[in-house]
Design a protein around this motif. Structure first.
Motif, short mmCIF file in Angstrom:
data_model
loop_
_atom_site.label_atom_id
_atom_site.label_comp_id
_atom_site.label_asym_id
_atom_site.label_seq_id
_atom_site.Cartn_x
_atom_site.Cartn_y
_atom_site.Cartn_z
N ILE A 41 10.74 12.81 -1.09
CA ILE A 41 9.32 12.54 -1.27
C ILE A 41 8.54 12.99 -0.04
O ILE A 41 7.45 13.57 -0.15
CB ILE A 41 9.09 11.04 -1.53
CG1 ILE A 41 9.82 10.61 -2.80
CG2 ILE A 41 7.60 10.71 -1.64
CD1 ILE A 41 9.80 9.11 -3.06
N TYR A 42 9.11 12.73 1.13
CA TYR A 42 8.49 13.15 2.40
C TYR A 42 8.28 14.66 2.43
O TYR A 42 7.28 15.15 2.97
CB TYR A 42 9.39 12.69 3.54
CG TYR A 42 8.92 13.04 4.93
CD1 TYR A 42 7.73 12.51 5.44
CD2 TYR A 42 9.67 13.86 5.76
CE1 TYR A 42 7.31 12.81 6.73
CE2 TYR A 42 9.26 14.17 7.04
CZ TYR A 42 8.07 13.65 7.52
OH TYR A 42 7.66 13.95 8.80
N ASN A 43 9.20 15.39 1.83
CA ASN A 43 9.10 16.85 1.81
C ASN A 43 8.58 17.40 0.48
O ASN A 43 8.79 18.56 0.14
CB ASN A 43 10.46 17.47 2.15
CG ASN A 43 10.81 17.31 3.61
OD1 ASN A 43 10.09 17.76 4.48
ND2 ASN A 43 11.92 16.62 3.89
N TYR A 57 -3.39 11.69 -9.19
CA TYR A 57 -3.80 10.82 -8.08
C TYR A 57 -3.26 11.33 -6.74
O TYR A 57 -3.93 11.21 -5.72
CB TYR A 57 -3.34 9.39 -8.34
CG TYR A 57 -4.02 8.77 -9.53
CD1 TYR A 57 -5.36 8.42 -9.48
CD2 TYR A 57 -3.34 8.56 -10.72
CE1 TYR A 57 -6.01 7.87 -10.57
CE2 TYR A 57 -3.97 8.01 -11.82
CZ TYR A 57 -5.30 7.66 -11.75
OH TYR A 57 -5.94 7.13 -12.84
N THR A 58 -2.06 11.88 -6.75
CA THR A 58 -1.51 12.45 -5.52
C THR A 58 -2.36 13.63 -5.06
O THR A 58 -2.65 13.77 -3.87
CB THR A 58 -0.05 12.90 -5.73
OG1 THR A 58 0.75 11.76 -6.07
CG2 THR A 58 0.51 13.52 -4.46
N LYS A 59 -2.76 14.48 -5.99
CA LYS A 59 -3.61 15.64 -5.64
C LYS A 59 -4.93 15.19 -5.03
O LYS A 59 -5.40 15.75 -4.04
CB LYS A 59 -3.85 16.50 -6.88
CG LYS A 59 -2.64 17.28 -7.36
CD LYS A 59 -2.95 18.06 -8.63
CE LYS A 59 -1.72 18.82 -9.10
NZ LYS A 59 -1.99 19.54 -10.37
N SER A 83 3.90 13.53 -0.20
CA SER A 83 3.53 12.70 -1.33
C SER A 83 3.59 11.24 -0.88
O SER A 83 4.29 10.90 0.07
CB SER A 83 4.50 12.93 -2.50
OG SER A 83 4.44 14.29 -2.93
N PRO A 84 2.86 10.34 -1.56
CA PRO A 84 2.82 8.94 -1.11
C PRO A 84 4.14 8.20 -1.29
O PRO A 84 4.83 8.38 -2.28
CB PRO A 84 1.71 8.32 -1.96
CG PRO A 84 1.59 9.20 -3.16
CD PRO A 84 1.95 10.57 -2.69
N ILE A 85 4.44 7.36 -0.31
CA ILE A 85 5.58 6.46 -0.36
C ILE A 85 5.02 5.04 -0.32
O ILE A 85 4.15 4.73 0.51
CB ILE A 85 6.52 6.70 0.84
CG1 ILE A 85 7.10 8.12 0.79
CG2 ILE A 85 7.63 5.65 0.89
CD1 ILE A 85 7.79 8.55 2.07
N GLY A 133 0.82 -1.20 0.00
CA GLY A 133 0.00 0.00 0.00
C GLY A 133 0.85 1.25 0.00
O GLY A 133 1.97 1.25 -0.54
N ILE A 134 0.33 2.31 0.62
CA ILE A 134 1.04 3.59 0.63
C ILE A 134 1.10 4.17 2.03
O ILE A 134 0.29 3.84 2.90
CB ILE A 134 0.38 4.61 -0.33
CG1 ILE A 134 -1.06 4.91 0.12
CG2 ILE A 134 0.42 4.12 -1.77
CD1 ILE A 134 -1.68 6.09 -0.62
N PHE A 135 2.09 5.03 2.23
CA PHE A 135 2.28 5.76 3.48
C PHE A 135 2.37 7.25 3.17
O PHE A 135 3.06 7.66 2.22
CB PHE A 135 3.57 5.29 4.17
CG PHE A 135 4.05 6.20 5.27
CD1 PHE A 135 3.44 6.19 6.51
CD2 PHE A 135 5.13 7.05 5.06
CE1 PHE A 135 3.89 7.03 7.53
CE2 PHE A 135 5.59 7.88 6.06
CZ PHE A 135 4.97 7.87 7.30
N VAL A 136 1.66 8.07 3.95
CA VAL A 136 1.77 9.53 3.85
C VAL A 136 1.87 10.09 5.26
O VAL A 136 1.38 9.47 6.22
CB VAL A 136 0.56 10.17 3.13
CG1 VAL A 136 0.54 9.82 1.65
CG2 VAL A 136 -0.75 9.75 3.78
N ALA A 137 2.51 11.24 5.41
CA ALA A 137 2.69 11.80 6.74
C ALA A 137 2.87 13.32 6.65
O ALA A 137 3.18 13.86 5.59
CB ALA A 137 3.89 11.18 7.42
#
Length: 244
Positions: free
Chosen positions: A218-220, A228-230, A108-110, A95-99
């Motif tokens: 990506i985290y920043n 899809y990110t938006k 942005s998703p990791i 899946g994905i991780f966002v923070a």
């Protein structure tokens, strides 16, 4: 005659080599396009799961069982979690991780892989989708500080949130929820994750962004937001951000 024959063989050999080079290029391009499509679909699926979770939570407000999502700092969404076993069980999925990053913005998703096992409470876990919420950056630090991995041990974080649940609106440091695929709404519930592990999947992450990025970038939010990110960030801001 020998020279002519040799020339024809040489010319034929060049054509064959060029053909194989072209075929290889087409295979690589099609493979990259398929990989990008796969990761786009995963983000799309994840944002839909999160939207369903947010909608269901809003409906619990009238019963004073709405969970406070405004303090959440990190989110993992694992669609279609595969689980096996009974008393002793295993589970795996991607899946994905966002923070929230250093600028207090959602990252942005990791892409991550989720693996682990459980005892007891896991036997009753029937949901196919999983959401893990982190209340502070300390609780997910292992994913973004260069290690790229995080050990999780959540023992019955929130059990029975939903129609028949007792009121429990304050989240612990790490909480895990199953999201039912039933047509009924308001069906999500706390689950127990024992000896579970999250690992960043760099291949999937690179495929999504079509180039290599450091996790810190990506985290920043270094990559430009895709469609899809938006949309994912729209859903997150809708349910996990305090009103300005």
């Amino acid at each position: 005659k020998n020279t002519i024959i040799a020339g024809k063989f040489y010319e034929k050999g060049n054509k064959m080599r060029n053909f194989f080079k072209l075929a290889l290029c087409l295979m690589l391009l099609s493979g990259a396009a398929f990989a990008e499509l796969t990761q786009n679909q995963r983000v799309k699926t994840a944002l839909n799961i999160l939207d369903t979770f947010g909608q269901d939570n809003e409906k619990l407000a009238e019963k004073n069982r709405k969970i406070n999502l405004k303090d959440v700092k990190g989110i993992v969404i694992i669609p279609d979690l595969v689980k096996s076993g009974f008393i002793i069980s295993g589970h795996n999925g991607s899946g994905i991780f966002v923070a929230k990053n250093d600028d207090n913005e959602w990252s942005s998703p990791i892409f991550v892989d989720f693996r682990g096992g459980g005892i007891g409470a896991q036997a009753g876990y029937q949901s196919s989708d999983l959401i893990i919420l982190f209340k502070s950056s300390r609780s997910y630090d292992g994913l973004v500080n260069g290690k790229g991995t995080l050990d999780i041990s959540v023992d019955a974080a929130i059990m029975g949130v939903g129609e028949k649940a007792a009121a429990m609106t304050d989240l612990p440091e790490i909480s895990a929820f199953g999201v039912s695929k039933s047509k009924e709404r308001g069906i999500f519930f706390g689950v127990s994750l024992n000896a579970s592990n999250l690992v960043i999947n760099m291949q999937d992450t690179n495929d999504y962004y079509e180039r290599m990025y450091a996790i810190e970038d990506i985290y920043n939010n270094s990559p430009k937001d895709s469609r899809y990110t938006k949309k994912l960030k729209e859903i997150i801001n809708k349910y996990f951000e305090s009103e300005k």
